[in-house]
Write a protein that holds these residues in place. Structure first.
Motif, PDB file in Angstrom:
ATOM      1  N   GLY A 212       0.777  -1.236   0.000  1.00 29.95           N
ATOM      2  CA  GLY A 212       0.000   0.000   0.000  1.00 29.95           C
ATOM      3  C   GLY A 212       0.801   1.274   0.000  1.00 29.95           C
ATOM      4  O   GLY A 212       0.226   2.374   0.076  1.00 29.95           O
ATOM      5  N   ALA A 213       2.135   1.205  -0.083  1.00 25.89           N
ATOM      6  CA  ALA A 213       2.950   2.426  -0.106  1.00 25.89           C
ATOM      7  C   ALA A 213       2.603   3.265  -1.334  1.00 25.89           C
ATOM      8  O   ALA A 213       2.296   2.737  -2.406  1.00 25.89           O
ATOM      9  CB  ALA A 213       4.434   2.060  -0.108  1.00 25.89           C
ATOM     10  N   SER A 214       2.682   4.586  -1.161  1.00 29.67           N
ATOM     11  CA  SER A 214       2.321   5.489  -2.256  1.00 29.67           C
ATOM     12  C   SER A 214       3.528   5.890  -3.103  1.00 29.67           C
ATOM     13  O   SER A 214       3.367   6.466  -4.175  1.00 29.67           O
ATOM     14  CB  SER A 214       1.672   6.751  -1.693  1.00 29.67           C
ATOM     15  OG  SER A 214       2.565   7.416  -0.803  1.00 29.67           O
ATOM     16  N   GLY A 215       4.727   5.616  -2.614  1.00 31.51           N
ATOM     17  CA  GLY A 215       5.921   5.998  -3.357  1.00 31.51           C
ATOM     18  C   GLY A 215       7.169   5.532  -2.637  1.00 31.51           C
ATOM     19  O   GLY A 215       7.121   4.717  -1.712  1.00 31.51           O
ATOM     20  N   MET A 216       8.313   6.061  -3.069  1.00 34.93           N
ATOM     21  CA  MET A 216       9.592   5.691  -2.477  1.00 34.93           C
ATOM     22  C   MET A 216      10.519   6.894  -2.464  1.00 34.93           C
ATOM     23  O   MET A 216      10.294   7.890  -3.161  1.00 34.93           O
ATOM     24  CB  MET A 216      10.252   4.562  -3.264  1.00 34.93           C
ATOM     25  CG  MET A 216      10.581   4.916  -4.715  1.00 34.93           C
ATOM     26  SD  MET A 216      11.918   3.912  -5.405  1.00 34.93           S
ATOM     27  CE  MET A 216      13.323   4.454  -4.429  1.00 34.93           C
ATOM     28  N   GLY A 217      11.556   6.815  -1.661  1.00 39.14           N
ATOM     29  CA  GLY A 217      12.553   7.871  -1.605  1.00 39.14           C
ATOM     30  C   GLY A 217      13.944   7.298  -1.454  1.00 39.14           C
ATOM     31  O   GLY A 217      14.118   6.118  -1.134  1.00 39.14           O
ATOM     32  N   VAL A 218      14.943   8.135  -1.707  1.00 33.39           N
ATOM     33  CA  VAL A 218      16.349   7.749  -1.558  1.00 33.39           C
ATOM     34  C   VAL A 218      17.038   8.843  -0.746  1.00 33.39           C
ATOM     35  O   VAL A 218      16.906  10.031  -1.057  1.00 33.39           O
ATOM     36  CB  VAL A 218      17.050   7.610  -2.924  1.00 33.39           C
ATOM     37  CG1 VAL A 218      18.488   7.119  -2.735  1.00 33.39           C
ATOM     38  CG2 VAL A 218      16.285   6.661  -3.844  1.00 33.39           C
ATOM     39  N   THR A 219      17.757   8.443   0.291  1.00 32.83           N
ATOM     40  CA  THR A 219      18.522   9.398   1.102  1.00 32.83           C
ATOM     41  C   THR A 219      19.954   8.909   1.259  1.00 32.83           C
ATOM     42  O   THR A 219      20.258   7.752   0.989  1.00 32.83           O
ATOM     43  CB  THR A 219      17.912   9.573   2.513  1.00 32.83           C
ATOM     44  OG1 THR A 219      17.932   8.310   3.192  1.00 32.83           O
ATOM     45  CG2 THR A 219      16.494  10.094   2.431  1.00 32.83           C
ATOM     46  N   VAL A 220      20.823   9.799   1.680  1.00 31.53           N
ATOM     47  CA  VAL A 220      22.210   9.450   1.985  1.00 31.53           C
ATOM     48  C   VAL A 220      22.322   9.235   3.482  1.00 31.53           C
ATOM     49  O   VAL A 220      21.991  10.125   4.271  1.00 31.53           O
ATOM     50  CB  VAL A 220      23.182  10.565   1.533  1.00 31.53           C
ATOM     51  CG1 VAL A 220      24.618  10.197   1.897  1.00 31.53           C
ATOM     52  CG2 VAL A 220      23.062  10.791   0.030  1.00 31.53           C
ATOM     53  N   GLU A 221      22.775   8.027   3.872  1.00 34.38           N
ATOM     54  CA  GLU A 221      22.842   7.663   5.283  1.00 34.38           C
ATOM     55  C   GLU A 221      24.231   7.133   5.639  1.00 34.38           C
ATOM     56  O   GLU A 221      25.015   6.779   4.748  1.00 34.38           O
ATOM     57  CB  GLU A 221      21.781   6.599   5.605  1.00 34.38           C
ATOM     58  CG  GLU A 221      20.351   6.997   5.279  1.00 34.38           C
ATOM     59  CD  GLU A 221      19.848   8.163   6.113  1.00 34.38           C
ATOM     60  OE1 GLU A 221      20.381   8.369   7.227  1.00 34.38           O
ATOM     61  OE2 GLU A 221      18.920   8.869   5.666  1.00 34.38           O
TER      62      GLU A 221
END
Length: 241
Positions: A212-221
């Motif tokens: 059910g997720a509406s989207g995705m993201g990418v971060t620097v960790e």
């Protein structure tokens, strides 16, 4: 040049010139992203997994085939002389010493081989899962320009409850850092795994179900990832309907 760029068929000079053009041309960036995702889907969908019985069959044949004995051409009949017998004893002693010394090495090599086989099976399984999502009849793709000529595409299969992120030309993160993927659950970010920090082009299966997720993201960790995002997103992509 979008097609040639998507399949890495440009020279270094042409690639640099085209990337400068991409920075100011949104239609070209969109077309390049779509072609890159398509190229990745075609390449991964064509992969083949070796038969699971292949290793057992090879080992079975190895154990049943006898080694060819040394040639005897030119050998003199009769009992060997004293020097020959002495050399034979020294050779036998050397072989026994070598066997004793290499026994531990043989065990170590066997363990390394087993580790390599496990890693290969894991890699094949991951590739097969990615290919299954990319080739799914209900697969839908959304692309976005990520800056500096990089593009990202997300491929979602609702039937398989899986998503794949395809990156092209992403800059390597700084030392001690890694790109982390996230599902967007209505504004709450859920970790979906890490990308390979040593690769600029890759296809990554998001960990866990879409659910059910509406989207995705990418971060620097930090290396190893975080439990929640600690930096501004490098990319945010809504899932296609």
């Amino acid at each position: 040049m979008t097609g040639a760029y998507a399949v890495h068929a440009l020279s270094d000079e042409e690639r640099a010139a085209f990337e400068r053009h991409l920075a100011d041309c949104e239609p070209c960036a969109q077309e390049t992203a779509e072609l890159s995702a398509t190229a990745a889907r075609l390449g991964l969908a064509a992969t083949m997994t070796p038969s699971t019985a292949l290793r057992a069959r090879v080992l079975r044949h190895i154990s049943s085939v006898r080694q060819v004995p040394p040639g005897t051409a030119g050998a003199r009949p009769g009992r060997p002389g004293k020097r020959a017998r002495l050399l034979s004893r020294w050779a036998l002693a050397a072989c026994l010493a070598a066997a004793a010394t290499l026994g531990g090495t043989t065990v170590w090599q066997h363990q390394r081989a087993e580790d390599a086989l496990r890693q290969a099976r894991s890699a094949r399984q991951g590739t097969a899962e990615i290919a299954a999502v990319l080739a799914a009849p209900d697969a839908r793709t959304r692309t976005a320009a990520l800056g500096d000529g990089a593009t990202g595409s997300v491929v979602v299969s609702r039937a398989r409850d899986k998503a794949v992120f395809v990156a092209s030309g992403m800059a390597r993160p700084a030392g001690g850092k890694v790109y982390q993927l996230w599902y967007d659950d209505g504004g709450t970010m859920r970790s979906a795994g890490l990308m390979d920090p040593g690769r600029t082009d890759q296809a990554v299966l998001l960990r866990g179900g879409v659910d059910g997720a509406s989207g995705m993201g990418v971060t620097v960790e930090p290396a190893g990832g975080s439990t929640k995002p600690t930096s501004a997103p490098v990319a945010l992509l809504g899932f296609p309907a």
